[in-house]
Design a protein around this motif. Sequence first.
Motif, PDB file in Angstrom:
ATOM      1  N   ARG B  13     -50.791  18.255 -22.903  1.00 10.15           N
ATOM      2  CA  ARG B  13     -52.235  18.095 -22.815  1.00 10.15           C
ATOM      3  C   ARG B  13     -52.853  19.450 -22.522  1.00 10.15           C
ATOM      4  N   GLY B  14     -53.650  19.897 -23.431  1.00 11.09           N
ATOM      5  CA  GLY B  14     -54.300  21.180 -23.230  1.00 11.09           C
ATOM      6  C   GLY B  14     -55.526  20.991 -22.370  1.00 11.09           C
ATOM      7  N   VAL B  15     -56.371  21.980 -22.389  1.00 13.31           N
ATOM      8  CA  VAL B  15     -57.598  21.849 -21.616  1.00 13.31           C
ATOM      9  C   VAL B  15     -58.510  20.911 -22.385  1.00 13.31           C
ATOM     10  N   THR B  16     -59.278  20.116 -21.670  1.00  7.94           N
ATOM     11  CA  THR B  16     -60.143  19.149 -22.335  1.00  7.94           C
ATOM     12  C   THR B  16     -61.587  19.622 -22.301  1.00  7.94           C
ATOM     13  N   MET B  17     -62.385  18.862 -22.996  1.00  6.78           N
ATOM     14  CA  MET B  17     -63.798  19.161 -23.046  1.00  6.78           C
ATOM     15  C   MET B  17     -64.410  19.099 -21.634  1.00  6.78           C
ATOM     16  N   ALA B  18     -63.838  18.227 -20.817  1.00  6.85           N
ATOM     17  CA  ALA B  18     -64.330  18.107 -19.447  1.00  6.85           C
ATOM     18  C   ALA B  18     -64.093  19.413 -18.691  1.00  6.85           C
ATOM     19  N   ASP B  19     -62.943  20.025 -18.932  1.00 10.32           N
ATOM     20  CA  ASP B  19     -62.645  21.306 -18.284  1.00 10.32           C
ATOM     21  C   ASP B  19     -63.688  22.345 -18.688  1.00 10.32           C
ATOM     22  N   VAL B  20     -63.950  22.392 -19.969  1.00 11.37           N
ATOM     23  CA  VAL B  20     -64.926  23.354 -20.465  1.00 11.37           C
ATOM     24  C   VAL B  20     -66.282  23.096 -19.822  1.00 11.37           C
ATOM     25  N   ALA B  21     -66.653  21.826 -19.756  1.00  7.74           N
ATOM     26  CA  ALA B  21     -67.953  21.464 -19.176  1.00  7.74           C
ATOM     27  C   ALA B  21     -68.042  21.925 -17.727  1.00  7.74           C
ATOM     28  N   ARG B  22     -66.973  21.694 -16.986  1.00  8.70           N
ATOM     29  CA  ARG B  22     -66.957  22.081 -15.584  1.00  8.70           C
ATOM     30  C   ARG B  22     -67.137  23.596 -15.446  1.00  8.70           C
ATOM     31  N   VAL B  23     -66.327  24.341 -16.190  1.00  8.63           N
ATOM     32  CA  VAL B  23     -66.404  25.801 -16.130  1.00  8.63           C
ATOM     33  C   VAL B  23     -67.789  26.304 -16.548  1.00  8.63           C
ATOM     34  N   ALA B  24     -68.337  25.672 -17.560  1.00 11.85           N
ATOM     35  CA  ALA B  24     -69.630  26.133 -18.064  1.00 11.85           C
ATOM     36  C   ALA B  24     -70.788  25.609 -17.222  1.00 11.85           C
ATOM     37  N   SER B  32     -69.931  18.931 -26.305  1.00 14.78           N
ATOM     38  CA  SER B  32     -69.657  18.310 -27.601  1.00 14.78           C
ATOM     39  C   SER B  32     -70.720  18.709 -28.617  1.00 14.78           C
ATOM     40  N   ARG B  33     -71.966  18.630 -28.230  1.00 15.09           N
ATOM     41  CA  ARG B  33     -73.047  18.993 -29.143  1.00 15.09           C
ATOM     42  C   ARG B  33     -72.919  20.439 -29.596  1.00 15.09           C
ATOM     43  N   TYR B  34     -72.520  21.273 -28.664  1.00 13.22           N
ATOM     44  CA  TYR B  34     -72.361  22.684 -29.007  1.00 13.22           C
ATOM     45  C   TYR B  34     -71.215  22.870 -30.001  1.00 13.22           C
ATOM     46  N   ASN B  61     -59.058  17.900 -29.349  1.00  9.64           N
ATOM     47  CA  ASN B  61     -58.000  16.932 -29.615  1.00  9.64           C
ATOM     48  C   ASN B  61     -58.400  16.049 -30.787  1.00  9.64           C
ATOM     49  N   VAL B  62     -57.660  16.214 -31.889  1.00 10.25           N
ATOM     50  CA  VAL B  62     -57.991  15.488 -33.109  1.00 10.25           C
ATOM     51  C   VAL B  62     -57.879  13.982 -32.943  1.00 10.25           C
ATOM     52  N   ALA B  63     -56.870  13.562 -32.182  1.00 14.32           N
ATOM     53  CA  ALA B  63     -56.669  12.129 -31.995  1.00 14.32           C
ATOM     54  C   ALA B  63     -57.907  11.505 -31.354  1.00 14.32           C
ATOM     55  N   ALA B  64     -58.411  12.151 -30.324  1.00 15.49           N
ATOM     56  CA  ALA B  64     -59.588  11.619 -29.632  1.00 15.49           C
ATOM     57  C   ALA B  64     -60.800  11.634 -30.550  1.00 15.49           C
TER      58      ALA B  64
END
Lengths: 347, 347
Positions: B13-24, B32-34, B61-64
Motif C-alpha cells: 500500500r503506497g501513500v494514499t490520497m488521504a496522506d496527500v490531503a493531510r500533508v497539503a 481528487s479534483r486537483y 490506486n487504479v483499483a479504487a
Amino acid sequence: MTEAAPRPLPPVRGVTMADVARVAGVSRGTVSRYVRKTGYVSSRAAKSIEAAIHETGYVPNVAARSLAGMRARNIALVIHQDATLFAEDPNLMGMMVGANQFLTTHDHQLLVMIHPEQGGLTRFKNALYGGFLDGIMLAAPRIGDPLVGLIQESGLPASLVGARAEGLTIPVVDVDNYTGAYEMVTYLLDRAPKPAKRVAMIAGPRDTTAAQDRRQAFVDCLEARAIEPIVEVSEHWSHDSGLVAARALLDAHPDVDTVFCANDSLAAAVMTVLQDRGRTVPDDVRVAGFDDSRWAMSTTPHLTTVAQPAEAMGVALAELVVRQLGGESLGGQLFLQSTQIVVRGSA
Amino acid sequence: MTEAAPRPLPPVRGVTMADVARVAGVSRGTVSRYVRKTGYVSSRAAKSIEAAIHETGYVPNVAARSLAGMRARNIALVIHQDATLFAEDPNLMGMMVGANQFLTTHDHQLLVMIHPEQGGLTRFKNALYGGFLDGIMLAAPRIGDPLVGLIQESGLPASLVGARAEGLTIPVVDVDNYTGAYEMVTYLLDRAPKPAKRVAMIAGPRDTTAAQDRRQAFVDCLEARAIEPIVEVSEHWSHDSGLVAARALLDAHPDVDTVFCANDSLAAAVMTVLQDRGRTVPDDVRVAGFDDSRWAMSTTPHLTTVAQPAEAMGVALAELVVRQLGGESLGGQLFLQSTQIVVRGSA
DNA sequence: CTGAAAGCGCTTACAG
DNA sequence: CTGAAAGCGCTTACAG
C-alpha cells in the motif's frame, strides 16, 4: 441504471455479491465466506448461494477484492524493450510461453506489458501501485535499470531475468552465459570440423549482462591460450544491427576464419554478409551463434549455436513470484539455467 | 503449491490520497479534483497539493479508481491461441506492436493476455468483469468463438480481428484475404516468370475466416478458368503442420508445378519437402505464401507472398476501442485492410 | 453458523 | 472555491 451525461458509456457492472445475497436470502458476508471457502457456511445456505450464483451468473469484481486487501491473481511480465525489438527477440517469446504455462496451471493470470526503453516511469508506477497486480516479472532489464529500483521499493513479489546489481533483493533467473559461451569457444577452437585459427566475436549491446558475460568468456578463453581476441560490438541484438557490425568486422579483419556471435540473429547477419562477399560457410569461415532461436534453422547451412532454455526461464520467473506469494522470501538469489551446445552445419 | 497462511506478505500500500490531503492541509475531495483536473481548485491549494504529491510520491490506486466508477486506462489484447502457436505467429506479434504503439500514445496501457484454445471461460469472465479493463481486443478468434459472445454480453468496448458472425455488435478489423489471395493466384496463373500449369493450394485450418477466404479465392479464381482446384488442408498454421500437409499433397499430386500456401510458414514447409525430394524452386515448382512474415526471408529463394499489414491492424484494433471509449458507437462494422503482392524468388 | 458494520482508496454530487 | 458524506463491491473481525 442511471447514466450521467459526462459518462458516455454505461459502466460495465455485472451482478454483485449483494444481488447474489438477495436471491439466496442470506447476507453478503455469508456469500463472501462461501465464495472464498473461508469460515463456516451451513450446507443449506451453501446450496441456495450456489444456486443464486448460477442463476445470476455472478462474477467477482477483482478491483473491489483488491481494494479490500485481497489478491487479484494477476502477475505481469514486463518487457522492458521497444516493441519492435521485442518482436524480434525469440527468448522473450519463449519466456512468455513458459511463464504463461506455469501461471495458468497455478491459477494466476499472466499480463504482458511492453515498456519502451525510453518510456516514462509514471506509467510503470501506476501499474506497480495500481492494485491489480500481485507480482512482477521483469524481462530484458538494462544494467542499472530504474525499473528494478521501483519494483524493489514497491515491495511487490518479483523476479528478474539477467540482471545483476549491488543490493538487489529480488531473485534473478539467468542462463549461464559465461559457461555456455566458454564451451562454445572451446568447441570452435578444438573440436569443430575445422578448428579455428583466427577467431573473432560479434558481441551484443554493452548494456546487458548477457552480452558482457558472453564476451568475457570469449576473451578469457582466448587469453588462456595467449591468442589475441578480436571483438566487434553490435549496437542491438537485431539482424539489421548485426549486418553493420559484420561489415565492420570483415572490413577490418578480412582474414578471420571463425566468427562467434553473441546471438543467432547476429550470426545470421554475418552469414549474409559473408555470402555477399563470396565466402562460403563453413568452408571459408565458420560461424556460431547463441540462443538456438528460429534464426538458427533459417540460415543455410543451419547454425551451430548455444541452446538457451527460454521457456524454462519463463517457468522459473513465474515460479519465483508464486513462491514469494506463498510466503517464501528469496532475497537476491541467482538462479542459473544451463545451456547446451547444438552442433549443426555452420561450424 | 497453494497459498498457505492468511497473509504472509505485507500488503503493498503506497501513500494514499488521504496522506496527500493531510500533508497539503486540504480535504481528500480537493486533492481528487486537483489530480483529475476537474472542478475548481484555488491556485493556493493547487500549489500545496502539487508539493505534497511530490513530497509523498503519491501514485493513484487504479483499483479504487475503477471501483469508484472511473476508467483504469488498461486495454487488453487477448490472444485466443495456445501460447506455443502464438509464438510462431508473426501477425500476432505485429498486431501487438501496433496496438501497443497506438495505446501508448493515447495514454492507455496495453495488457496482453494469452487465452489457450481449450481454456475454461471462467478466467476470461474474471478479466471481463474484474474492473481493471476498459476495453478488449480479441485476436485469433475461431469461428463461433464463445469469447466473442462473452465480450458482447459484458458491454465492454471491444474490437475483433478476422471474425465474422451474425448479429455481431463489435467492430471487426481484417485483411482483405479474399482479394489478396485472388490477386496472388491470378499472378501465379498469368504473370509469374513461369505461369502455372498445374496449381495446388495448401489451405489453413478450417476454423478461421482467413483460411476460408484465402481458400475460396483460390477456388473461385481457378473455377473462373475451368481449372479444377487441388486443395490440401493443413491442420494448423505452423511449419510442422505444413510439413505434413506438403507431403500429403506431393504424394497425391507429384505433378503440381505451383503451390499457393495460405501462409508463409506453410510455404516454407512446402519448400523444405520439395528440397528433400530433389525438386528445385522456382524451376521445378513455384511456391507462394501469404503474410510476408519473417519466414518469407528465411527460405532460399525468398518467398513471393502477400504482405499483410499486421501492425496497421493492431493500430486499427486499438483505435476502434479508444473511439468507443470516447463515446462513438461502431456496431459490427467491418474494417478491411488491403494487402499487397510481394514478388521475390520463389514464384 | 450468520448478520451488521467498518474499511480498502477514490470520486462526485451537495451543501456551505 | 472546498469540506463532509455517501457510494463503488468486497472482506473480515465481531457480536449474536
